[in-house]
Write a protein that holds these residues in place. Structure first.
Motif, PDB file in Angstrom:
ATOM      1  N   VAL A 237      36.467  45.323  56.374  1.00 56.45           N
ATOM      2  CA  VAL A 237      37.668  45.635  57.584  1.00 56.45           C
ATOM      3  C   VAL A 237      38.097  44.770  58.656  1.00 56.45           C
ATOM      4  O   VAL A 237      37.147  43.889  59.040  1.00 56.45           O
ATOM      5  CB  VAL A 237      37.205  47.053  58.087  1.00 56.45           C
ATOM      6  CG1 VAL A 237      35.921  46.927  59.154  1.00 56.45           C
ATOM      7  CG2 VAL A 237      38.293  47.665  59.242  1.00 56.45           C
ATOM      8  N   SER A 238      39.292  44.711  58.934  1.00 56.39           N
ATOM      9  CA  SER A 238      39.597  43.929  60.142  1.00 56.39           C
ATOM     10  C   SER A 238      40.446  45.028  61.298  1.00 56.39           C
ATOM     11  O   SER A 238      40.729  46.160  60.629  1.00 56.39           O
ATOM     12  CB  SER A 238      40.558  42.660  59.861  1.00 56.39           C
ATOM     13  OG  SER A 238      41.761  43.101  59.306  1.00 56.39           O
ATOM     14  N   PRO A 239      40.889  44.623  62.125  1.00 55.14           N
ATOM     15  CA  PRO A 239      41.589  45.607  63.036  1.00 55.14           C
ATOM     16  C   PRO A 239      43.021  45.815  62.350  1.00 55.14           C
ATOM     17  O   PRO A 239      43.707  46.885  62.551  1.00 55.14           O
ATOM     18  CB  PRO A 239      41.765  44.592  64.184  1.00 55.14           C
ATOM     19  CG  PRO A 239      40.726  43.848  64.456  1.00 55.14           C
ATOM     20  CD  PRO A 239      40.321  43.205  63.125  1.00 55.14           C
ATOM     21  N   TRP A 240      43.514  45.003  61.413  1.00 55.91           N
ATOM     22  CA  TRP A 240      44.823  45.305  60.735  1.00 55.91           C
ATOM     23  C   TRP A 240      44.736  45.385  59.456  1.00 55.91           C
ATOM     24  O   TRP A 240      45.918  45.663  58.677  1.00 55.91           O
ATOM     25  CB  TRP A 240      45.633  44.080  61.123  1.00 55.91           C
ATOM     26  CG  TRP A 240      45.476  43.908  62.655  1.00 55.91           C
ATOM     27  CD1 TRP A 240      45.020  42.476  63.032  1.00 55.91           C
ATOM     28  CD2 TRP A 240      46.011  44.741  63.746  1.00 55.91           C
ATOM     29  NE1 TRP A 240      44.957  42.700  64.486  1.00 55.91           N
ATOM     30  CE2 TRP A 240      45.509  43.999  64.832  1.00 55.91           C
ATOM     31  CE3 TRP A 240      46.383  45.830  63.729  1.00 55.91           C
ATOM     32  CZ2 TRP A 240      45.665  44.393  66.098  1.00 55.91           C
ATOM     33  CZ3 TRP A 240      46.769  46.349  65.007  1.00 55.91           C
ATOM     34  CH2 TRP A 240      46.485  45.499  66.232  1.00 55.91           C
ATOM     35  N   GLY A 241      43.652  45.576  58.779  1.00 51.90           N
ATOM     36  CA  GLY A 241      43.613  45.775  57.263  1.00 51.90           C
ATOM     37  C   GLY A 241      42.364  46.171  56.727  1.00 51.90           C
ATOM     38  O   GLY A 241      41.568  45.922  57.492  1.00 51.90           O
ATOM     39  N   TYR A 242      42.251  46.553  55.495  1.00 49.02           N
ATOM     40  CA  TYR A 242      40.860  46.980  55.064  1.00 49.02           C
ATOM     41  C   TYR A 242      40.860  47.028  53.382  1.00 49.02           C
ATOM     42  O   TYR A 242      41.907  47.018  52.999  1.00 49.02           O
ATOM     43  CB  TYR A 242      40.235  48.164  55.424  1.00 49.02           C
ATOM     44  CG  TYR A 242      41.091  49.681  54.886  1.00 49.02           C
ATOM     45  CD1 TYR A 242      40.738  50.176  53.748  1.00 49.02           C
ATOM     46  CD2 TYR A 242      41.992  49.905  55.689  1.00 49.02           C
ATOM     47  CE1 TYR A 242      41.503  51.300  53.313  1.00 49.02           C
ATOM     48  CE2 TYR A 242      42.699  51.137  55.418  1.00 49.02           C
ATOM     49  CZ  TYR A 242      42.343  51.631  54.193  1.00 49.02           C
ATOM     50  OH  TYR A 242      43.113  52.880  53.738  1.00 49.02           O
ATOM     51  N   GLN A 243      39.846  46.683  52.741  1.00 48.97           N
ATOM     52  CA  GLN A 243      39.602  46.751  51.397  1.00 48.97           C
ATOM     53  C   GLN A 243      38.210  47.594  51.334  1.00 48.97           C
ATOM     54  O   GLN A 243      37.413  47.689  51.928  1.00 48.97           O
ATOM     55  CB  GLN A 243      39.410  45.217  50.700  1.00 48.97           C
ATOM     56  CG  GLN A 243      39.346  45.411  49.482  1.00 48.97           C
ATOM     57  CD  GLN A 243      39.405  43.930  48.596  1.00 48.97           C
ATOM     58  OE1 GLN A 243      39.357  42.963  49.426  1.00 48.97           O
ATOM     59  NE2 GLN A 243      39.150  43.684  47.339  1.00 48.97           N
ATOM     60  N   ILE A 244      38.390  48.345  50.179  1.00 48.51           N
ATOM     61  CA  ILE A 244      37.300  49.280  49.832  1.00 48.51           C
ATOM     62  C   ILE A 244      37.148  49.014  48.271  1.00 48.51           C
ATOM     63  O   ILE A 244      38.191  48.764  47.377  1.00 48.51           O
ATOM     64  CB  ILE A 244      37.491  50.515  49.956  1.00 48.51           C
ATOM     65  CG1 ILE A 244      36.269  51.549  49.848  1.00 48.51           C
ATOM     66  CG2 ILE A 244      38.464  51.307  49.105  1.00 48.51           C
ATOM     67  CD1 ILE A 244      35.538  51.579  51.114  1.00 48.51           C
ATOM     68  N   TYR A 245      35.615  49.013  47.933  1.00 50.19           N
ATOM     69  CA  TYR A 245      35.631  48.959  46.230  1.00 50.19           C
ATOM     70  C   TYR A 245      34.400  49.543  45.978  1.00 50.19           C
ATOM     71  O   TYR A 245      33.418  49.977  46.844  1.00 50.19           O
ATOM     72  CB  TYR A 245      35.472  47.445  46.036  1.00 50.19           C
ATOM     73  CG  TYR A 245      34.319  46.696  46.766  1.00 50.19           C
ATOM     74  CD1 TYR A 245      33.119  46.371  46.011  1.00 50.19           C
ATOM     75  CD2 TYR A 245      34.696  46.204  47.962  1.00 50.19           C
ATOM     76  CE1 TYR A 245      32.120  45.584  46.648  1.00 50.19           C
ATOM     77  CE2 TYR A 245      33.676  45.314  48.591  1.00 50.19           C
ATOM     78  CZ  TYR A 245      32.442  45.047  47.908  1.00 50.19           C
ATOM     79  OH  TYR A 245      31.346  44.440  48.497  1.00 50.19           O
ATOM     80  N   ARG A 246      33.948  49.482  44.998  1.00 52.56           N
ATOM     81  CA  ARG A 246      32.682  50.338  44.200  1.00 52.56           C
ATOM     82  C   ARG A 246      31.909  48.860  43.872  1.00 52.56           C
ATOM     83  O   ARG A 246      32.153  48.427  42.915  1.00 52.56           O
ATOM     84  CB  ARG A 246      32.922  51.156  43.145  1.00 52.56           C
ATOM     85  CG  ARG A 246      31.548  51.913  42.598  1.00 52.56           C
ATOM     86  CD  ARG A 246      31.441  52.639  41.539  1.00 52.56           C
ATOM     87  NE  ARG A 246      30.086  53.138  41.098  1.00 52.56           N
ATOM     88  CZ  ARG A 246      29.862  53.683  40.036  1.00 52.56           C
ATOM     89  NH1 ARG A 246      30.739  53.936  39.188  1.00 52.56           N
ATOM     90  NH2 ARG A 246      28.605  53.850  39.381  1.00 52.56           N
ATOM     91  N   ALA A 247      30.455  48.810  44.443  1.00 53.27           N
ATOM     92  CA  ALA A 247      29.859  47.928  43.784  1.00 53.27           C
ATOM     93  C   ALA A 247      28.771  48.442  42.857  1.00 53.27           C
ATOM     94  O   ALA A 247      28.225  49.342  43.187  1.00 53.27           O
ATOM     95  CB  ALA A 247      28.997  47.363  45.046  1.00 53.27           C
ATOM     96  N   VAL A 248      28.719  47.919  41.781  1.00 52.24           N
ATOM     97  CA  VAL A 248      27.865  48.216  40.639  1.00 52.24           C
ATOM     98  C   VAL A 248      26.702  47.425  40.360  1.00 52.24           C
ATOM     99  O   VAL A 248      27.170  46.194  40.301  1.00 52.24           O
ATOM    100  CB  VAL A 248      28.811  48.481  39.375  1.00 52.24           C
ATOM    101  CG1 VAL A 248      27.902  48.936  38.330  1.00 52.24           C
ATOM    102  CG2 VAL A 248      29.815  49.188  39.633  1.00 52.24           C
ATOM    103  N   LYS A 249      25.428  47.685  40.241  1.00 47.04           N
ATOM    104  CA  LYS A 249      24.345  46.976  40.029  1.00 47.04           C
ATOM    105  C   LYS A 249      24.416  46.501  38.635  1.00 47.04           C
ATOM    106  O   LYS A 249      24.822  47.207  37.643  1.00 47.04           O
ATOM    107  CB  LYS A 249      23.076  47.804  40.285  1.00 47.04           C
ATOM    108  CG  LYS A 249      22.754  47.923  41.584  1.00 47.04           C
ATOM    109  CD  LYS A 249      21.306  48.836  41.532  1.00 47.04           C
ATOM    110  CE  LYS A 249      20.158  48.086  42.264  1.00 47.04           C
ATOM    111  NZ  LYS A 249      19.113  48.870  42.460  1.00 47.04           N
ATOM    112  N   SER A 250      24.250  45.363  38.403  1.00 48.88           N
ATOM    113  CA  SER A 250      24.303  44.709  36.799  1.00 48.88           C
ATOM    114  C   SER A 250      22.760  45.175  36.415  1.00 48.88           C
ATOM    115  O   SER A 250      21.679  44.887  37.129  1.00 48.88           O
ATOM    116  CB  SER A 250      24.627  43.368  36.845  1.00 48.88           C
ATOM    117  OG  SER A 250      24.290  42.556  37.863  1.00 48.88           O
ATOM    118  N   ALA A 251      22.737  45.072  35.252  1.00 49.91           N
ATOM    119  CA  ALA A 251      21.483  45.484  34.669  1.00 49.91           C
ATOM    120  C   ALA A 251      20.494  43.966  34.505  1.00 49.91           C
ATOM    121  O   ALA A 251      20.865  43.067  34.599  1.00 49.91           O
ATOM    122  CB  ALA A 251      21.573  45.914  33.142  1.00 49.91           C
TER     123      ALA A 251
END
Length: 114
Positions: A100-114
């Motif tokens: 996040v920043s004051p003017w934008g954001y990004q969201i994602y799903r982090a997946v553990k690798s085996a």
């Protein structure tokens, strides 16, 4: 069974976002049901899972980003950042980071690798 965790990074400052209030809801049809609330620690993480056993369905994380930036004495475009996602059967961990920043954001799903 699935668990849900998150962390938040303040990209504008290059630091973890500490003391951000996060709420978790389950969505059923048009209804939203409160499940848990926590806040991030100094590393921008919650100290435990927001839910340890998330059944398949739709969930929403709501991040109180406006309050966070206000506490940092910064203006922001956002009040809250709501994120809806689906938990599917057989998937063990949903780690949902927010950048996040004051003017934008990004969201994602982090997946553990085996």
């Amino acid at each position: 069974m699935s668990k849900i965790t998150t962390h938040i990074l303040n990209l504008a400052e290059g630091i973890p976002a500490a003391s951000v209030r996060i709420k978790l809801f389950q969505i059923k049809g048009e209804e939203r049901y409160f499940l848990n609330e926590d806040q991030t620690n100094q590393d921008g993480r919650v100290n435990q899972s927001l839910i340890e056993v998330a059944k398949p369905g739709i969930y929403e994380l709501t991040f109180a980003i406006g309050d966070y930036f206000k506490s940092q004495e910064q203006s922001t475009f956002f009040t809250d950042v709501p994120v809806r996602f689906e938990v599917r059967a057989g998937e063990e961990h949903y780690h949902v980071p927010l950048l996040v920043s004051p003017w934008g954001y990004q969201i994602y799903r982090a997946v553990k690798s085996a």
